[in-house]
Design an enzyme around this catalytic site. Sequence first.
Site, PDB file in Angstrom:
ATOM      1  N   ARG A   1       5.938 -12.708   9.347  1.00  0.00           N
ATOM      2  CA  ARG A   1       6.649 -11.480   9.014  1.00  0.00           C
ATOM      3  C   ARG A   1       7.960 -11.409   9.790  1.00  0.00           C
ATOM      4  O   ARG A   1       8.174 -12.144  10.746  1.00  0.00           O
ATOM      5  CB  ARG A   1       5.770 -10.275   9.293  1.00  0.00           C
ATOM      6  CG  ARG A   1       5.447 -10.084  10.766  1.00  0.00           C
ATOM      7  CD  ARG A   1       4.352  -9.028  10.971  1.00  0.00           C
ATOM      8  NE  ARG A   1       4.601  -7.853  10.169  1.00  0.00           N
ATOM      9  CZ  ARG A   1       3.639  -7.017   9.781  1.00  0.00           C
ATOM     10  NH1 ARG A   1       2.382  -7.264  10.091  1.00  0.00           N
ATOM     11  NH2 ARG A   1       3.923  -5.954   9.077  1.00  0.00           N
TER      12      ARG A   1
ATOM     13  N   GLU B   1       0.880  -1.175   0.000  1.00  0.00           N
ATOM     14  CA  GLU B   1       0.000   0.000   0.000  1.00  0.00           C
ATOM     15  C   GLU B   1       0.916   1.222   0.000  1.00  0.00           C
ATOM     16  O   GLU B   1       1.869   1.282   0.789  1.00  0.00           O
ATOM     17  CB  GLU B   1      -0.874   0.032   1.257  1.00  0.00           C
ATOM     18  CG  GLU B   1      -1.851   1.203   1.204  1.00  0.00           C
ATOM     19  CD  GLU B   1      -2.608   1.465   2.505  1.00  0.00           C
ATOM     20  OE1 GLU B   1      -2.240   0.895   3.545  1.00  0.00           O
ATOM     21  OE2 GLU B   1      -3.567   2.255   2.463  1.00  0.00           O
TER      22      GLU B   1
ATOM     23  N   LYS C   1       4.991   0.690  10.090  1.00  0.00           N
ATOM     24  CA  LYS C   1       4.987   1.877   9.229  1.00  0.00           C
ATOM     25  C   LYS C   1       4.479   3.092   9.984  1.00  0.00           C
ATOM     26  O   LYS C   1       4.955   4.204   9.800  1.00  0.00           O
ATOM     27  CB  LYS C   1       4.095   1.633   7.999  1.00  0.00           C
ATOM     28  CG  LYS C   1       4.857   1.135   6.785  1.00  0.00           C
ATOM     29  CD  LYS C   1       4.057   1.366   5.513  1.00  0.00           C
ATOM     30  CE  LYS C   1       3.534   0.070   4.961  1.00  0.00           C
ATOM     31  NZ  LYS C   1       2.761   0.245   3.712  1.00  0.00           N
TER      32      LYS C   1
END
Length: 559
Positions: free
Chosen positions: A261, A35, A271
């Site tokens: 992850r 994104e 983020k």
Amino acid sequence: MSHDSTTAPNFIRNQIRDEIDEGKVDKIVTRFPPEPNGFLHIGHAKSICLNFGLAEQFGGDCHLRFDDTNPAKEEQQYIDAIKADVTWLGFEWAGDVRYASDYFDQLYAWAQHLVREGKAYVDDLTPDEIREYRGTLTEPGKPSPYRERSVEENLELLERMRVGEFAEGDKVLRAKIDMASPNINLRDPILYRIRHAQHHQTGDKWHIYPSYDFTHGQSDAIEGVTHSVCTLEFEDHRPLYEWFLENLPVPCVPRQIEFARLNMNYTLTSKRKLKLLVDNGIVDGWDDPRMPTLSGMRRRGYTPASIRKFCEMIGVTRADGGLVDIAMLYHAIRSDLEDNAPRAMCVLKPLKVVLTNVPEGFEEVYDVKGHPARDDMAPRRIPLTREVWIDRDDFMEEPPKKFFRLAPGKEVRLRNSYVIRCDDVIKNDAGEIEALHCSVDFDTLGKNPEGRKVKGVIHWVSVTHGVPVELRLYDNLFQVELPDKDKDADFLEHLNPESLITLEGVAEPGLKDTAPETRFQFERVGYFCADRYARRDNKLVFNRTVGLKDTWAKMQKKS
RNA sequence: UGGGGUAUAGCCAAGCGGUAAGGCACUGGUUUUUGGUAUCAGCAUGCGCAGGUUCGAAUCCUGCUACCCCAGCCA
């Protein structure tokens, strides 16, 4: 493009290999779907290497697709940076860059399809009400009073949502699945919400935007993706991912595969929190060399190959909660640069040495190899003059045992040059050491001195020819392994006050016109990279990527 | 207390019924005009725990325990 032959087995590679062996798939298609709401970081590198690596290994394609369904958080600058980072890492996406927003028309048509099938409805509940009706982890939800609207009414309402007749939050489109499902994602998930926002790709065309769940699988299907690899937190979404593929006339049926992850100590990969560091000026932008972003690591001096190697080293599994030691990252970059970075001498904290038995105006130039094990690297010319700089750390007035460097009355070799002995320590009125007076043993050039062993070798730079440089020594941004461990405590409290130390040093003359992003090993010190952008007072700026291993410092710390 | 996952050395991680790969880190030796590099050696009688099946179990079965994810109109 193809690199790094080492391909350790992992469960995804094994699975795809089996599928190919059994003839279940011919050509695989994967995708990397960021994104555009922030910069890519080391965690994304793991995903990039996995997805592009899979395509490379099995002769398939990997797409770059921006998952751009939330215009409120997304920006063109992130799109540009992400494309640059993927390319820099060394990967090439198949075809054009894609956007989920390319499929908004198709998605809308599929939404209408679900409505016509009685599998989606427009809900007028407020956000708070929707939350209440959804139930909790242990209690089932209950159906919205708007759940049984007619197809005609739903179609009309949806169309009016699309053209912007309603305010944000007034209505949503929901799938009609199961309000009592133990999997909360199946309790009538939201398909479309109203957003009167400018979208970086579609402008003001839309007033409604599809949710992640309604977008991702269908986008995969449109692109012919065979293996949709994502992280573990989407595992609970897989039944929904599959529900859309089953209930919509999609051209193909991708399979979602989840992996764990990356978590790394001393490092943040949220983020949101990284953006906070940037927005509050705690770091100098997304590409600050202390940031775990790819652009930050690039600026710090990491090579693409070292990041790829690191991703190969850490592997891919479904085991979560693990914590990779940042020492593995340091190892990856050191081993690349050990082989590939030319050597140079650079003094970090200059201390003047006067060679007293050498005449004024003396100059002797040495031709030195660019790399001890490689003859293809350009040789360097190193001038010795009467005055040279050495590092303050290489002299001690009262040396401990096993200090193989300079000390009063002790000898040391100037790297690539003579053995010298320290005869005098010159101090100023404040008692600070200002210079050292040393004498050269002229019978030691290229050979060992007679009758004694000189174990120490130190680096140095001619005072008359050395070039002044700014050195930026970077260390971990956080001083604790898990900066965001405490759920509510402020992770900013764990910032390392010494994450950046700036020094004024002196480098050997050949470095005078170093191009940006050129990497060196400053011998005995560490790996440095000429900054991409910065020059300070017309001085070159070198960023320390990582120090050399330092067993001396380790010994010191122990005792 | 609902659902979905995961447990192999200090860390990452192979392994898929035949007797615990590899890497990082660490420890010791050798080489070395970088206290770097290279190189050699060491580093799990044991695979979360407890039972069971089997000639044989990290691998299969049963029961526990711990940890992670999910209640955004974020992705």
